[in-house]
Design a protein around this motif. Structure first.
Motif, short mmCIF file in Angstrom:
data_model
loop_
_atom_site.label_atom_id
_atom_site.label_comp_id
_atom_site.label_asym_id
_atom_site.label_seq_id
_atom_site.Cartn_x
_atom_site.Cartn_y
_atom_site.Cartn_z
N GLN A 173 0.92 -1.40 0.00
CA GLN A 173 0.16 0.03 0.00
C GLN A 173 0.96 1.31 0.05
OE1 GLN A 173 -2.82 -0.39 3.38
NE2 GLN A 173 -4.16 -1.88 2.20
N HIS A 174 1.86 1.19 0.91
CA HIS A 174 2.88 2.46 0.90
C HIS A 174 4.26 2.57 0.19
CE1 HIS A 174 -0.35 3.84 3.81
NE2 HIS A 174 -0.30 2.60 4.24
N GLY A 175 4.62 1.42 -0.23
CA GLY A 175 6.03 1.29 -0.79
C GLY A 175 5.88 1.72 -2.25
N ASP A 176 7.04 1.94 -2.87
CA ASP A 176 7.36 2.33 -4.27
C ASP A 176 6.57 1.36 -4.93
OD1 ASP A 176 8.67 3.93 -6.21
OD2 ASP A 176 9.80 2.06 -6.71
N PRO A 177 5.90 1.81 -6.09
CA PRO A 177 5.01 1.00 -6.85
C PRO A 177 5.95 0.23 -7.95
CG PRO A 177 3.94 3.26 -7.04
CD PRO A 177 5.17 3.27 -6.26
N ASP A 178 6.99 0.90 -8.48
CA ASP A 178 7.66 -0.05 -9.23
C ASP A 178 8.35 -1.25 -8.56
OD1 ASP A 178 7.09 1.44 -11.22
OD2 ASP A 178 8.96 3.00 -11.16
N THR A 179 8.87 -1.09 -7.23
CA THR A 179 9.53 -2.07 -6.47
C THR A 179 8.42 -3.03 -5.92
OG1 THR A 179 10.92 -0.38 -5.52
CG2 THR A 179 10.75 -2.48 -4.35
N VAL A 180 7.37 -2.54 -5.70
CA VAL A 180 6.21 -3.51 -5.42
C VAL A 180 5.91 -4.46 -6.46
CG1 VAL A 180 3.74 -3.66 -4.69
CG2 VAL A 180 5.39 -2.00 -3.70
N SER A 181 5.63 -3.83 -7.85
CA SER A 181 5.26 -4.62 -8.71
C SER A 181 6.52 -5.74 -9.26
CB SER A 181 5.20 -3.72 -10.18
OG SER A 181 5.05 -4.33 -11.11
N THR A 182 7.69 -5.37 -9.15
CA THR A 182 8.94 -6.18 -9.44
C THR A 182 8.97 -7.26 -8.40
OG1 THR A 182 10.10 -4.31 -10.11
CG2 THR A 182 11.46 -6.41 -9.52
N LEU A 183 8.70 -7.22 -7.16
CA LEU A 183 8.47 -8.30 -5.87
C LEU A 183 7.59 -8.99 -6.26
CD1 LEU A 183 9.66 -6.30 -2.81
CD2 LEU A 183 11.04 -7.87 -4.20
N LEU A 184 6.27 -8.50 -6.73
CA LEU A 184 5.10 -9.44 -6.90
C LEU A 184 5.38 -10.23 -8.12
CD1 LEU A 184 2.25 -7.05 -5.99
CD2 LEU A 184 3.04 -8.95 -4.60
N ARG A 185 5.87 -9.79 -9.06
CA ARG A 185 5.93 -10.48 -10.27
C ARG A 185 7.25 -11.55 -10.13
NH1 ARG A 185 3.68 -9.12 -14.59
NH2 ARG A 185 2.50 -7.03 -14.82
N GLY A 186 8.08 -11.32 -9.25
CA GLY A 186 9.36 -12.11 -9.06
C GLY A 186 8.66 -13.28 -8.03
N SER A 187 7.63 -13.05 -7.27
CA SER A 187 7.17 -14.09 -6.39
C SER A 187 6.10 -14.85 -7.08
CB SER A 187 6.61 -13.24 -5.36
OG SER A 187 7.49 -12.70 -4.47
N SER A 188 5.93 -14.59 -8.30
CA SER A 188 4.74 -15.40 -9.00
C SER A 188 4.89 -16.74 -9.14
CB SER A 188 4.27 -14.64 -10.36
OG SER A 188 3.28 -15.40 -11.08
#
Length: 286
Positions: free
Chosen positions: A106-121
């Protein structure tokens, strides 16, 4: 004044009045009898110490447990549905991790969040490249609203299951549903891509969350309830999953949920045995 006198018949001497009084036999006075009520208490035999037989442990007389303070049972009932660090360490720590990752989303950097979520898929490409990493990382995120129905169900379901079978066994049930349902839905995708039935883009998709492990935990927990509550819980969850299948919004995830629920139901024999053992019943009682 005339002083009464008389003579002693034996000696003939005159006796004075005092001597006459002394000569009169003393009258017997009625003795006052004091009647007192007396309560006779039964005589109890003195306690006899049990005989000590060499090699035999003396019998211990059970003592009554002290009554709990008024109001304490109510607080205990409330605590039973909440995770605690000592009573449910697995659920307690897991909830803290999910809170931290949800706040970061919710509060982190959007690009970093997107990268981590895709890397955890847990898509086919990541499962072929680093399976253990993505299988573990994908379970650290809540897909959707962190206060939604899946998150709330996770909170209460895992707490109830862990209190009945313990931390490590609860983690095992959760991982069985999470890993089993993930592989059961992603492997057919990879086979279909190799066979040419699906495009290569199907190998890359965003797939993460706690829902598969949650469904397995619900299925396992239902096996510890009575028939009426078990049928109600499974009926409600099955109806919800059926609606998702009819909507066909996310086929892989929608099929993974009933598969994870079945994985939890398959754990009933082990879960019931663990619950009996945890509550002090012998494992042979079935």
């Amino acid at each position: 004044m005339h002083r009464p006198t008389t003579r002693d018949p034996a000696t003939g001497q005159e006796l004075t009045g005092q001597e006459l009084l002394n000569a009169v036999p003393a009258q017997r006075r009625p003795s006052a009898r004091i009647v007192t009520a007396r309560v006779t208490a039964p005589v109890l035999p003195a306690p006899v110490a049990p005989a000590v037989v060499p090699g035999v442990a003396p019998a211990v007389t059970p003592t009554a447990a002290p009554a709990p303070p008024v109001g304490l049972p109510g607080w205990r009932r409330v605590l039973q549905v909440l995770p605690t660090p000592t009573g449910t360490p697995f659920t307690f720590c897991y909830v803290l991790v999910l809170i931290a990752t949800s706040l970061f989303v919710q509060h982190g950097d959007p690009d970093t969040v997107s990268t981590l979520l895709r890397g955890s898929s847990t898509d086919v490409a990541h499962l072929m490249d680093r399976p253990l990493l993505v299988l573990g990382a994908s379970a650290l995120w809540v897909a959707g609203d962190p206060l939604g129905p899946y998150a709330i169900a996770f909170f209460f379901t895992l707490t109830a299951l862990e209190r009945r079978i313990g931390a490590w066994r609860t983690a095992g049930v959760f991982l069985a549903g999470h890993v089993g349902a993930t592989l059961a839905t992603e492997i057919p995708v990879g086979v279909s891509v190799v066979a040419g039935h699906l495009p290569a883009t199907s190998l890359h998709r965003l797939d993460y969350g706690i829902s598969f492990g949650l469904m397995a935990s619900i299925g396992a927990l239902a096996g510890l309830f009575g028939p009426l509550l078990r049928a109600t819980l499974l009926g409600f969850v099955s109806l919800m999953l059926l609606q998702d299948l009819l909507a066909f919004a996310d086929p892989l995830t929608n099929w993974g949920h009933p598969l994870a629920l079945l994985a939890g139901i398959a754990c009933w024999p082990a879960v019931r045995r663990w619950a009996r053992w945890r509550n002090g019943f012998p494992l042979r009682d079935r």
